[in-house]
Design a protein around this motif. Structure first.
Motif, PDB file in Angstrom:
ATOM      1  N   TYR A   1     -35.983 -21.106 -44.779  1.00  0.00           N
ATOM      2  CA  TYR A   1     -35.509 -20.166 -45.799  1.00  0.00           C
ATOM      3  C   TYR A   1     -34.701 -19.084 -45.094  1.00  0.00           C
ATOM      4  CZ  TYR A   1     -36.113 -16.544 -49.523  1.00  0.00           C
ATOM      5  OH  TYR A   1     -35.937 -15.574 -50.473  1.00  0.00           O
ATOM      6  N   LEU A   2     -33.426 -18.956 -45.480  1.00  0.00           N
ATOM      7  CA  LEU A   2     -32.524 -17.965 -44.895  1.00  0.00           C
ATOM      8  C   LEU A   2     -32.114 -16.958 -45.959  1.00  0.00           C
ATOM      9  CD1 LEU A   2     -30.554 -16.919 -42.650  1.00  0.00           C
ATOM     10  CD2 LEU A   2     -28.858 -18.521 -43.597  1.00  0.00           C
ATOM     11  N   ARG A   3     -32.318 -15.682 -45.655  1.00  0.00           N
ATOM     12  CA  ARG A   3     -31.795 -14.602 -46.496  1.00  0.00           C
ATOM     13  C   ARG A   3     -30.502 -14.124 -45.838  1.00  0.00           C
ATOM     14  NH1 ARG A   3     -35.930 -12.508 -50.119  1.00  0.00           N
ATOM     15  NH2 ARG A   3     -34.606 -10.672 -50.367  1.00  0.00           N
ATOM     16  N   LEU A   4     -29.402 -14.324 -46.521  1.00  0.00           N
ATOM     17  CA  LEU A   4     -28.077 -14.171 -45.935  1.00  0.00           C
ATOM     18  C   LEU A   4     -27.335 -13.011 -46.612  1.00  0.00           C
ATOM     19  CD1 LEU A   4     -25.920 -15.354 -44.025  1.00  0.00           C
ATOM     20  CD2 LEU A   4     -25.401 -17.055 -45.778  1.00  0.00           C
ATOM     21  N   SER A   5     -27.137 -11.933 -45.866  1.00  0.00           N
ATOM     22  CA  SER A   5     -26.462 -10.763 -46.415  1.00  0.00           C
ATOM     23  C   SER A   5     -24.952 -10.964 -46.394  1.00  0.00           C
ATOM     24  CB  SER A   5     -26.829  -9.512 -45.608  1.00  0.00           C
ATOM     25  OG  SER A   5     -26.102  -8.389 -46.090  1.00  0.00           O
ATOM     26  N   VAL A   6     -24.303 -10.613 -47.506  1.00  0.00           N
ATOM     27  CA  VAL A   6     -22.852 -10.740 -47.581  1.00  0.00           C
ATOM     28  C   VAL A   6     -22.159  -9.377 -47.540  1.00  0.00           C
ATOM     29  CG1 VAL A   6     -23.017 -12.913 -48.833  1.00  0.00           C
ATOM     30  CG2 VAL A   6     -22.808 -10.775 -50.119  1.00  0.00           C
ATOM     31  N   THR A   7     -22.931  -8.286 -47.602  1.00  0.00           N
ATOM     32  CA  THR A   7     -22.365  -6.945 -47.523  1.00  0.00           C
ATOM     33  C   THR A   7     -23.480  -5.930 -47.301  1.00  0.00           C
ATOM     34  OG1 THR A   7     -21.017  -5.264 -48.666  1.00  0.00           O
ATOM     35  CG2 THR A   7     -22.490  -6.594 -50.036  1.00  0.00           C
TER      36      THR A   7
ATOM     37  N   THR B   1     -32.638 -25.839 -43.136  1.00  0.00           N
ATOM     38  CA  THR B   1     -32.830 -24.820 -44.162  1.00  0.00           C
ATOM     39  C   THR B   1     -32.624 -25.434 -45.536  1.00  0.00           C
ATOM     40  OG1 THR B   1     -32.191 -22.994 -42.733  1.00  0.00           O
ATOM     41  CG2 THR B   1     -31.917 -22.658 -45.101  1.00  0.00           C
ATOM     42  N   ARG B   2     -33.565 -25.184 -46.439  1.00  0.00           N
ATOM     43  CA  ARG B   2     -33.498 -25.764 -47.775  1.00  0.00           C
ATOM     44  C   ARG B   2     -33.307 -24.718 -48.855  1.00  0.00           C
ATOM     45  NH1 ARG B   2     -31.830 -28.897 -45.280  1.00  0.00           N
ATOM     46  NH2 ARG B   2     -32.682 -30.868 -44.525  1.00  0.00           N
ATOM     47  N   LYS B   3     -33.494 -23.440 -48.517  1.00  0.00           N
ATOM     48  CA  LYS B   3     -33.306 -22.365 -49.488  1.00  0.00           C
ATOM     49  C   LYS B   3     -32.516 -21.246 -48.828  1.00  0.00           C
ATOM     50  CE  LYS B   3     -35.910 -18.991 -52.281  1.00  0.00           C
ATOM     51  NZ  LYS B   3     -37.260 -18.581 -52.751  1.00  0.00           N
ATOM     52  N   ILE B   4     -31.456 -20.811 -49.502  1.00  0.00           N
ATOM     53  CA  ILE B   4     -30.673 -19.667 -49.052  1.00  0.00           C
ATOM     54  C   ILE B   4     -30.630 -18.659 -50.185  1.00  0.00           C
ATOM     55  CG2 ILE B   4     -28.372 -18.816 -48.431  1.00  0.00           C
ATOM     56  CD1 ILE B   4     -27.894 -21.397 -46.916  1.00  0.00           C
ATOM     57  N   ARG B   5     -30.921 -17.409 -49.853  1.00  0.00           N
ATOM     58  CA  ARG B   5     -30.799 -16.320 -50.819  1.00  0.00           C
ATOM     59  C   ARG B   5     -29.711 -15.372 -50.332  1.00  0.00           C
ATOM     60  NH1 ARG B   5     -33.354 -14.399 -54.885  1.00  0.00           N
ATOM     61  NH2 ARG B   5     -35.179 -15.748 -54.584  1.00  0.00           N
ATOM     62  N   LEU B   6     -28.696 -15.157 -51.156  1.00  0.00           N
ATOM     63  CA  LEU B   6     -27.639 -14.217 -50.829  1.00  0.00           C
ATOM     64  C   LEU B   6     -28.088 -12.810 -51.228  1.00  0.00           C
ATOM     65  CD1 LEU B   6     -24.449 -16.185 -51.925  1.00  0.00           C
ATOM     66  CD2 LEU B   6     -25.572 -16.113 -49.691  1.00  0.00           C
ATOM     67  N   THR B   7     -27.897 -11.868 -50.318  1.00  0.00           N
ATOM     68  CA  THR B   7     -28.363 -10.509 -50.526  1.00  0.00           C
ATOM     69  C   THR B   7     -27.281  -9.522 -50.093  1.00  0.00           C
ATOM     70  OG1 THR B   7     -29.328 -10.227 -48.312  1.00  0.00           O
ATOM     71  CG2 THR B   7     -30.718 -11.295 -49.965  1.00  0.00           C
ATOM     72  N   GLY B   8     -27.628  -8.243 -50.124  1.00  0.00           N
ATOM     73  CA  GLY B   8     -26.748  -7.201 -49.642  1.00  0.00           C
ATOM     74  C   GLY B   8     -27.565  -6.179 -48.872  1.00  0.00           C
ATOM     75  N   GLY B   9     -27.269  -4.882 -49.122  1.00  0.00           N
ATOM     76  CA  GLY B   9     -26.451  -4.294 -50.151  1.00  0.00           C
ATOM     77  C   GLY B   9     -26.517  -5.029 -51.496  1.00  0.00           C
TER      78      GLY B   9
ATOM     79  N   VAL C   1     -20.697  -6.955 -55.171  1.00  0.00           N
ATOM     80  CA  VAL C   1     -19.543  -6.085 -54.923  1.00  0.00           C
ATOM     81  C   VAL C   1     -18.626  -6.679 -53.851  1.00  0.00           C
ATOM     82  CG1 VAL C   1     -20.843  -4.022 -55.588  1.00  0.00           C
ATOM     83  CG2 VAL C   1     -20.648  -4.615 -53.147  1.00  0.00           C
ATOM     84  N   ARG C   2     -19.025  -7.785 -53.249  1.00  0.00           N
ATOM     85  CA  ARG C   2     -18.193  -8.427 -52.222  1.00  0.00           C
ATOM     86  C   ARG C   2     -17.146  -9.305 -52.898  1.00  0.00           C
ATOM     87  NH1 ARG C   2     -18.523 -10.092 -46.363  1.00  0.00           N
ATOM     88  NH2 ARG C   2     -16.344 -10.648 -46.050  1.00  0.00           N
TER      89      ARG C   2
END
Length: 332
Positions: free
Chosen positions: A16-22, A63-71, A75-76
């Motif tokens: 599980y990856l929490r992936l920040s985009v901003t 990795t089987r789950k990715i959650r996009l986060t921020g910030g 707004v990106r």
């Protein structure tokens, strides 16, 4: 590499990856960041192409789950296209997003079509004035409209996230549960995490445990234990009076969940954080930029970084700064 599995040195599987985009956000929530924030200059953050390469390598490694986060991820610029590309990766089971809901009125439909499976939406108060105080800039009605737009777009198992603070919003717990039930949503109550130095309130004095939240809910509803899981840190209960909604608890202080941790976080500046409550990290931006077009180098660096993952965080209920980075810099 469909059968690849990432393991840390304690043999925990990391999928599980929490992936920040901003690191940027249109709110300034009191528990998340300072009121007057300085954000990263563009050259220091990963491009959308680099973020996709990170996602691609993690999926290749199991990795089987990715959650996009921020910030606040919405707004990106280009976020919908990034979602579409990541959602299409072979082997990825679920692409999710955590959002404050402010932009969902216009983006819920495009996100659903792009392949985002689930949304977590932050909602700490149903009182417009208190909501503004807690977010410093937020418009409650705009967020509620966004929640309704997500429902209309077709999202299911949408979850509200509420950080509970004694004396600030603890008296609204059951009102928030009722709001979730009315719309067929799940809701998770979160103990405030000691990330970043804040002066707006005392974390020690505002601490409100998950057990206290559960006792408050039990005054109005019948909670039933559940084995439900979303492959994250929430521990869920069912509501006898509302079978279509679940209540979750994230309890980093009172019910440590480190033994089953399956997560890592990637900041938008390319720092792979191996633990929310520690500074153990690896610089993946340098690997990306020093080795363009060589995904194997990135994958090797990710595998090596797993050996840095500590057994647990060491959160304490006091006002000492334990981790200097704010939550918006951490990745949700």
């Amino acid at each position: 590499m469909a059968d690849s599995v990432l393991l840390d040195r304690f043999a925990r599987k990391v999928d599980y990856l929490r992936l920040s985009v901003t690191d940027r956000c249109d709110f300034r929530c009191v528990y998340c960041m300072a009121e007057d924030m300085t954000f990263l200059p563009r050259q220091q953050i990963l491009s959308l192409e680099e973020i996709f390469q990170v996602a691609q390598s993690f999926v290749a490694l199991g990795t089987r789950k990715i959650r996009l986060t921020g910030g606040e991820p919405l707004v990106r610029s280009g976020i919908v296209g990034l979602c579409e590309n990541i959602a299409a990766l072979p082997g990825l089971r679920e692409l999710c997003m955590t959002t404050n809901g402010s932009q969902l009125g216009k983006l819920a439909g495009p996100l659903f079509k792009a392949g985002v499976k689930r949304l977590n939406i932050s909602l700490d108060s149903l009182d417009p004035q208190r909501f503004r105080e807690l977010t410093r800039t937020g418009d409650l009605q705009q967020v509620i409209d966004g929640i309704d737009a997500a429902i209309a777009a077709g999202f299911v198992h949408t979850k509200l996230n509420c950080v509970v603070m004694q004396g600030r919003n603890d008296h609204e717990i059951n009102d928030l549960v009722a709001f979730a039930i009315e719309r067929g949503l799940d809701i998770t109550f979160i103990e405030e995490m000691p990330l970043g130095s804040i002066s707006e309130h005392s974390r020690k004095e505002s601490f409100f445990s998950s057990d206290q939240v559960r006792a408050r809910i039990a005054e109005r509803y019948t909670l039933l234990s559940s084995t439900d899981s979303t492959n994250g840190p929430s521990r869920y209960w069912r509501i006898a009076e509302a079978p279509h909604s679940r209540i979750g608890f994230i309890s980093p202080h009172s019910h440590n969940f480190c033994a089953t941790c399956n997560r890592v976080r990637m900041t938008v500046e390319g720092r792979l954080l191996l633990c929310l409550g520690n500074e153990h990290s690896a610089d993946l931006k340098a690997v990306l930029r020093d080795n363009p077009g060589q995904p194997q180098m990135l994958e090797d660096a990710i595998v090596k970084a797993m050996q840095l993952k500590p057994w647990s965080h060491d959160f304490r209920i006091d006002d000492d700064v334990q981790v200097v980075r704010f939550m918006n810099m951490t990745g949700g």
